[in-house]
Design a protein around this motif. Structure first.
Motif, PDB file in Angstrom:
ATOM      1  N   TYR A 273       0.827  -1.215   0.000  1.00  0.00           N
ATOM      2  CA  TYR A 273       0.000   0.000   0.000  1.00  0.00           C
ATOM      3  C   TYR A 273       0.859   1.262   0.000  1.00  0.00           C
ATOM      4  CZ  TYR A 273       0.818   0.999   4.980  1.00  0.00           C
ATOM      5  OH  TYR A 273       1.388   1.314   6.188  1.00  0.00           O
ATOM      6  N   GLN A 274       2.061   1.188   0.582  1.00  0.00           N
ATOM      7  CA  GLN A 274       2.957   2.354   0.591  1.00  0.00           C
ATOM      8  C   GLN A 274       3.561   2.582  -0.790  1.00  0.00           C
ATOM      9  OE1 GLN A 274       5.258   0.778   3.901  1.00  0.00           O
ATOM     10  NE2 GLN A 274       4.574   2.446   5.222  1.00  0.00           N
ATOM     11  N   PHE A 280       0.729   6.406  -7.127  1.00  0.00           N
ATOM     12  CA  PHE A 280      -0.378   7.284  -7.511  1.00  0.00           C
ATOM     13  C   PHE A 280      -0.169   8.730  -7.065  1.00  0.00           C
ATOM     14  CE2 PHE A 280      -2.513   3.078  -7.405  1.00  0.00           C
ATOM     15  CZ  PHE A 280      -2.970   3.062  -8.721  1.00  0.00           C
ATOM     16  N   GLY A 281       0.836   8.957  -6.239  1.00  0.00           N
ATOM     17  CA  GLY A 281       1.139  10.325  -5.819  1.00  0.00           C
ATOM     18  C   GLY A 281       0.250  10.865  -4.721  1.00  0.00           C
ATOM     19  N   LYS A 282      -0.659  10.076  -4.195  1.00  0.00           N
ATOM     20  CA  LYS A 282      -1.533  10.508  -3.104  1.00  0.00           C
ATOM     21  C   LYS A 282      -2.112   9.289  -2.399  1.00  0.00           C
ATOM     22  CE  LYS A 282      -3.998  12.944  -5.917  1.00  0.00           C
ATOM     23  NZ  LYS A 282      -5.055  13.805  -6.503  1.00  0.00           N
ATOM     24  N   HIS A 283      -2.677   9.536  -1.213  1.00  0.00           N
ATOM     25  CA  HIS A 283      -3.203   8.446  -0.396  1.00  0.00           C
ATOM     26  C   HIS A 283      -4.621   8.045  -0.769  1.00  0.00           C
ATOM     27  CE1 HIS A 283      -0.283   9.584   3.139  1.00  0.00           C
ATOM     28  NE2 HIS A 283       0.339   9.344   1.992  1.00  0.00           N
ATOM     29  N   LEU A 284      -5.425   8.995  -1.194  1.00  0.00           N
ATOM     30  CA  LEU A 284      -6.855   8.761  -1.382  1.00  0.00           C
ATOM     31  C   LEU A 284      -7.176   7.573  -2.299  1.00  0.00           C
ATOM     32  CD1 LEU A 284      -9.737   9.597  -0.780  1.00  0.00           C
ATOM     33  CD2 LEU A 284      -9.596  11.243  -2.665  1.00  0.00           C
ATOM     34  N   SER A 342      14.419   9.448  -2.018  1.00  0.00           N
ATOM     35  CA  SER A 342      14.843  10.841  -1.926  1.00  0.00           C
ATOM     36  C   SER A 342      13.850  11.800  -2.521  1.00  0.00           C
ATOM     37  CB  SER A 342      16.202  11.015  -2.605  1.00  0.00           C
ATOM     38  OG  SER A 342      16.082  10.753  -3.992  1.00  0.00           O
ATOM     39  N   THR A 343      12.881  11.283  -3.295  1.00  0.00           N
ATOM     40  CA  THR A 343      11.950  12.185  -3.972  1.00  0.00           C
ATOM     41  C   THR A 343      10.544  12.121  -3.396  1.00  0.00           C
ATOM     42  OG1 THR A 343      11.495  10.473  -5.604  1.00  0.00           O
ATOM     43  CG2 THR A 343      13.177  12.090  -6.148  1.00  0.00           C
ATOM     44  N   ASN A 344      10.329  11.405  -2.284  1.00  0.00           N
ATOM     45  CA  ASN A 344       9.001  11.309  -1.665  1.00  0.00           C
ATOM     46  C   ASN A 344       9.052  11.774  -0.220  1.00  0.00           C
ATOM     47  OD1 ASN A 344       6.946   9.800  -3.495  1.00  0.00           O
ATOM     48  ND2 ASN A 344       8.921   8.822  -3.863  1.00  0.00           N
TER      49      ASN A 344
END
Length: 344
Positions: A273-274, A280-284, A342-344
């Protein structure tokens, strides 16, 4: 039926308590600051899961007073859940060594099993098997794993709340369809406690659950599943099916990290899930997907097990197979690339 007021009251109490806890956390700087292992990017108050704990626990004497649930079951679930919540709360506000946390987890599980009667005989492919003392040992390990995996899976906005809500309401529906109304109250009240919290935790979350809430949910859900097992094996299999999203992701990830030789007690961002939330760039989308999988895949299979007589073991295998494929697809347990980290 004056006790029906309890259903909305628990949700409102949880809602109000979460707001109060959020204000308290902000005033005392009890904040989760994003770091290299975080799945969020903004500082967010934590500890809101205490609202779920309080709202659920204060309802138990009411359930007992109206004889809606046997006192032995209330003492089992309430006592174990309270101990796990205290351990989680202390860990949220300081640090407890892993070995002492684990000792407390097994203590709470043993307490629950003593009051529930341990693990009943379970039907495998039509054959009822009583594992006796070994079954009780397995049940304790099951409870400890479930409460820990729930903590592991509480890593993005709303996912642990949506999972608990879907599982509990799904179980209530199965109980109603199969005419087992006496079992409905536990998962129904827990669902209402989670619903009030979810208002503040839905993406983008305004407060996080914390270890006190996630561990509490895990052990209580485990207790409710064992409560159902004493009614029928089919209902127990149904609970395992409904909990499939969390069980598969957490177990697959743990096994992969164990095989690689990682320190499994250290924080990481390698659950499916992580990886999916970063993809997807978001949690929703991920949180909503968990709800969709529960409602449109796992619940129908659980229904087939409890109502149409589908063998529980077979139903579990059918339910988990695509979840394992999803875990592989989203790299559960793989090392995160340095560039991604490094990018998140």
């Amino acid at each position: 039926m004056i006790y029906l007021w309890l259903i909305p009251a628990v949700a409102v109490l949880s809602l109000v308590l979460t707001a109060a806890l959020r204000r308290y956390a902000l005033s005392r700087s009890i904040i989760d600051i994003p770091n290299a292992r975080s799945s969020h990017s903004a500082p967010t108050p934590r500890g809101g899961g205490v609202a779920i704990v309080i709202a659920f626990l204060v309802s138990l004497p009411v359930l007992g007073s109206f004889t809606l649930v046997p006192w032995s079951q209330l003492i089992a679930v309430g006592g174990a859940g309270a101990l796990i919540a205290v351990i989680g709360f202390m860990d949220d506000h300081g640090h407890i060594a892993a070995r002492w946390r684990l000792l407390g987890h097994f203590g709470a599980s043993i307490w629950m099993l003593l009051w529930l009667g341990g693990l009943p005989p379970i039907v495998f492919f039509g054959l009822s098997i009583d594992l006796h003392w070994f079954g009780h040992v397995l049940a304790a390990i099951y409870l400890v794993w479930l409460l820990n995996l729930y903590n592991f899976m509480d890593g993005i906005d709303g996912i642990a709340s949506v999972e608990a809500l879907c599982v509990c309401l799904g179980a209530c529906l199965l109980y109603w369809i199969n005419d087992v109304p006496t079992l409905i109250w536990g998962p129904l009240i827990l669902a209402m406690a989670v619903l009030g919290f979810l208002f503040w935790n839905f993406p983008p979350a305004r407060i996080f659950m914390g270890d006190a809430g996630s561990g509490f949910l895990g052990v209580v859900l485990g207790g409710l599943s064992l409560q159902a097992a004493w009614k029928s094996s089919e209902l127990f299999w149904a609970w395992l099916i409904l909990l499939g999203v969390f069980i598969v992701d957490a177990t697959f990830t743990l096994l992969r990290r164990l095989i690689r030789g990682d320190k499994v007690y250290e924080a990481h961002r390698s659950h499916a899930y992580q990886f999916a939330s970063r993809h997807f760039g978001k949690h929703l989308p991920v949180t909503l997907a968990v709800g969709v999988i529960n409602v449109f895949w796992l619940l129908p299979i659980a229904y087939c097990v409890t109502y149409f007589g589908l063998d529980g073991t077979l139903g579990l295998a059918v339910a988990y197979f695509p979840l394992i494929i999803l875990a592989v697809k989203f790299h559960a347990g793989q090392l995160e690339s340095p560039v991604s980290a490094s990018t998140n």
